[in-house]
Write a protein that holds these residues in place. Structure first.
Motif, PDB file in Angstrom:
ATOM      1  N   VAL A 360       0.879  -1.167   0.000  1.00 45.36           N
ATOM      2  CA  VAL A 360       0.000   0.000   0.000  1.00 45.36           C
ATOM      3  C   VAL A 360       0.920   1.220   0.000  1.00 45.36           C
ATOM      4  N   PRO A 361       0.439   2.376  -0.431  1.00 39.80           N
ATOM      5  CA  PRO A 361       1.313   3.554  -0.457  1.00 39.80           C
ATOM      6  C   PRO A 361       1.942   3.815   0.916  1.00 39.80           C
ATOM      7  N   PHE A 362       3.222   4.137   0.924  1.00 38.88           N
ATOM      8  CA  PHE A 362       3.998   4.409   2.145  1.00 38.88           C
ATOM      9  C   PHE A 362       4.014   3.188   3.071  1.00 38.88           C
ATOM     10  N   ASP A 363       4.053   2.011   2.480  1.00 40.97           N
ATOM     11  CA  ASP A 363       3.989   0.752   3.228  1.00 40.97           C
ATOM     12  C   ASP A 363       5.239   0.582   4.091  1.00 40.97           C
ATOM     13  N   PRO A 364       5.068   0.325   5.394  1.00 37.56           N
ATOM     14  CA  PRO A 364       6.252   0.082   6.235  1.00 37.56           C
ATOM     15  C   PRO A 364       6.849  -1.310   6.005  1.00 37.56           C
ATOM     16  N   ARG A 365       6.089  -2.208   5.371  1.00 39.03           N
ATOM     17  CA  ARG A 365       6.577  -3.580   5.180  1.00 39.03           C
ATOM     18  C   ARG A 365       7.213  -3.739   3.799  1.00 39.03           C
ATOM     19  N   SER A 366       7.974  -4.834   3.636  1.00 41.03           N
ATOM     20  CA  SER A 366       8.675  -5.084   2.366  1.00 41.03           C
ATOM     21  C   SER A 366       7.699  -5.624   1.318  1.00 41.03           C
ATOM     22  N   PRO A 367       8.109  -5.624   0.031  1.00 42.26           N
ATOM     23  CA  PRO A 367       7.223  -6.161  -1.014  1.00 42.26           C
ATOM     24  C   PRO A 367       6.940  -7.649  -0.832  1.00 42.26           C
ATOM     25  N   PHE A 368       7.760  -8.347  -0.032  1.00 47.25           N
ATOM     26  CA  PHE A 368       7.528  -9.782   0.185  1.00 47.25           C
ATOM     27  C   PHE A 368       6.508 -10.029   1.293  1.00 47.25           C
ATOM     28  N   ILE A 369       6.275  -9.026   2.114  1.00 45.70           N
ATOM     29  CA  ILE A 369       5.316  -9.163   3.226  1.00 45.70           C
ATOM     30  C   ILE A 369       4.066  -8.307   2.924  1.00 45.70           C
ATOM     31  N   THR A 370       4.257  -7.040   2.758  1.00 41.29           N
ATOM     32  CA  THR A 370       3.224  -6.041   2.411  1.00 41.29           C
ATOM     33  C   THR A 370       2.139  -5.861   3.483  1.00 41.29           C
ATOM     34  N   SER A 371       1.437  -4.753   3.351  1.00 44.01           N
ATOM     35  CA  SER A 371       0.358  -4.464   4.310  1.00 44.01           C
ATOM     36  C   SER A 371      -1.013  -4.507   3.670  1.00 44.01           C
TER      37      SER A 371
END
Ligand code: DSN
Length: 428
Positions: A360-371
């Motif tokens: 999601v925009p400004f995601d604190p998680r990595s592309p492998f986890i994501t929010s």
């Protein structure tokens, strides 16, 4: 598949398993769809046997009379569908279409400006792990933190600072209308060329339920298998063909080349050899289907179903990126739900519901986890599902997300998924 069954049991069984998966799972990946039987027949036809390097009337091989006919048909139908003066139907995919456009108009090291991957953009819009960010000097713009909409002030600022040769509009995970006119104003203000990558929205554009990229985009690319419901592949379009603004000349005559000549040369022999004539035939069939009133009704249902997801998820307290959707997809931000995108994708898969985890925009998680997770309606709608089913599916997704480590709940949802799928057989 009786020949295959006899000759290669292993591949036959794998295809059968995939067919069962497609029949028995709820397909919510926004970029996937189910083609018609006619598209499948054309794509699985004898045209796969033919080499046809070149273009209709100008091939490097004999025996091209019929593949010329089918390519010309695909071109004419694509032009009619998108109100375009030129179409190249040979790119093997949306990524190849973008590569063809870059090769046609850019030199290595030129600056391109596209939407950041984590804000909904695509790998080929300048990501450093893709050729687009390795061969070209890529810079990115992003969406506004509060609204989730393209931040045109940010885009303008970056465009003025970096003076890109090309700006790319379009996205993979952006639920809102692409405002082509605003992109063109900014492109004009810095002398940039505007590429519209309409991969996700091309079916909606074809059905005239999303603004056309023309006359605003200088060139347009799209894949053919998402909301457009064709075979896997890509095309490149020009609203108007004209002399290329970069003054690239034909070596012998010194004449300034037309835009279409640059694209043709970039696709073949630039990046591809023989075109996939069976897939081009499938594209021709899909374009004819997309020109019909039935397809317009289908796309209206795709949009209505996405709006239904928007309302249902909001009622259940979910945060949607940009607050909702104008298109075929919603992007759920799960940060208030105590679950990552990866956990949600895995648990939903266990329950027979296929989605993809998504930044999601400004995601604190990595592309492998994501929010987040991305949810699209084209495939479910092709299957005939509507408001009642969307309501039921929303409830099932909510149940899984709230009980992602509870095997009992997941297994009971899986039973409900199976019942629903049985009511809407795909007959694959
Ligand atoms: N991989 C596609 C998608 O899922 O959106 C984009 O090409």
């Amino acid at each position: 598949m009786s020949a295959l069954k006899d000759s290669d049991r292993e591949v036959y069984e794998i295809i059968l398993s995939e067919s069962n998966r497609q029949n028995n799972f709820l397909e919510l990946i926004a970029s996937e769809n189910f083609t018609s039987q006619s598209v499948m027949e054309a794509t699985g036809s004898v045209l796969t046997n033919k080499y046809a390097e070149g273009y209709p009337g100008k091939r490097y091989y004999g025996g091209c009379v019929h593949v010329d006919e089918v390519e010309n048909l695909a071109i004419e139908r694509a032009k009619k569908l998108f109100n375009a003066e030129y179409a190249n139907v040979q790119p093997h995919s949306g990524s190849s279409a973008n590569m063809g456009v870059y090769l046609a108009f850019l030199n290595p090291g030129d600056t391109i400006l596209g939407l950041d991957l984590s804000h909904g953009g695509h790998l080929t819009h300048g990501s450093k792990v893709s050729f687009s960010g390795q061969i070209y000097n890529s810079v990115t713009f992003h969406v506004d933190k509060n609204t989730g909409l393209v931040d045109f002030d940010n885009l303008k600022k970056i465009a003025q600072e970096y003076k890109p040769k090309m700006i790319i509009c379009g996205a993979s995970a952006y639920p809102r209308t692409i405002e082509f006119e605003k992109f063109r104003d900014i492109a004009d203000s810095v002398g940039a060329f505007l590429l519209g990558d309409i991969c996700h929205n091309s079916g909606i554009i074809a059905a005239k339920k999303h603004p056309s990229p023309f006359p605003f985009c200088h060139v347009v690319s799209t894949s053919t298998h998402k909301s457009l419901r064709g075979p896997r592949g890509g095309i490149i379009l020009l609203g108007k063909d004209y002399e290329n603004p970069f003054k690239i000349v034909a070596p012998k005559s010194g004449r300034i080349k037309m835009m279409s000549e640059l694209i043709d040369g970039a696709v073949m022999p630039g990046i591809q050899g023989g075109p996939l004539m069976h897939v081009i035939a499938g594209k021709a069939v899909a374009f004819k289907e997309a020109l019909s009133d039935n397809f317009k009704n289908y796309i209206q249902s795709v949009l209505d179903n996405a709006k239904a997801f928007e309302k249902n998820f909001k009622d259940l307290g979910y945060n949607l990126v940009s607050g909702g959707t104008d298109t075929h997809l919603v992007l759920l931000d799960l940060q208030n739900k105590n679950i990552s995108g990866k956990q949600a994708e895995l648990a939903l898969d266990e329950a027979g519901i296929t989605v993809n985890k998504n930044m999601v925009p400004f995601d604190p998680r990595s592309p492998f986890i994501t929010s987040g997770i991305r949810i699209g309606t084209p495939a479910l709608t092709t299957r005939g599902m509507g408001f009642d089913e969307i309501k039921e599916i929303t409830k099932m997704i909510d149940l899984v997300i709230n009980n992602f480590d509870n095997e009992k709940v997941i297994s009971s949802v899986k039973n409900n998924v199976q019942e629903l799928c049985n009511q809407f057989p795909l007959n694959l």
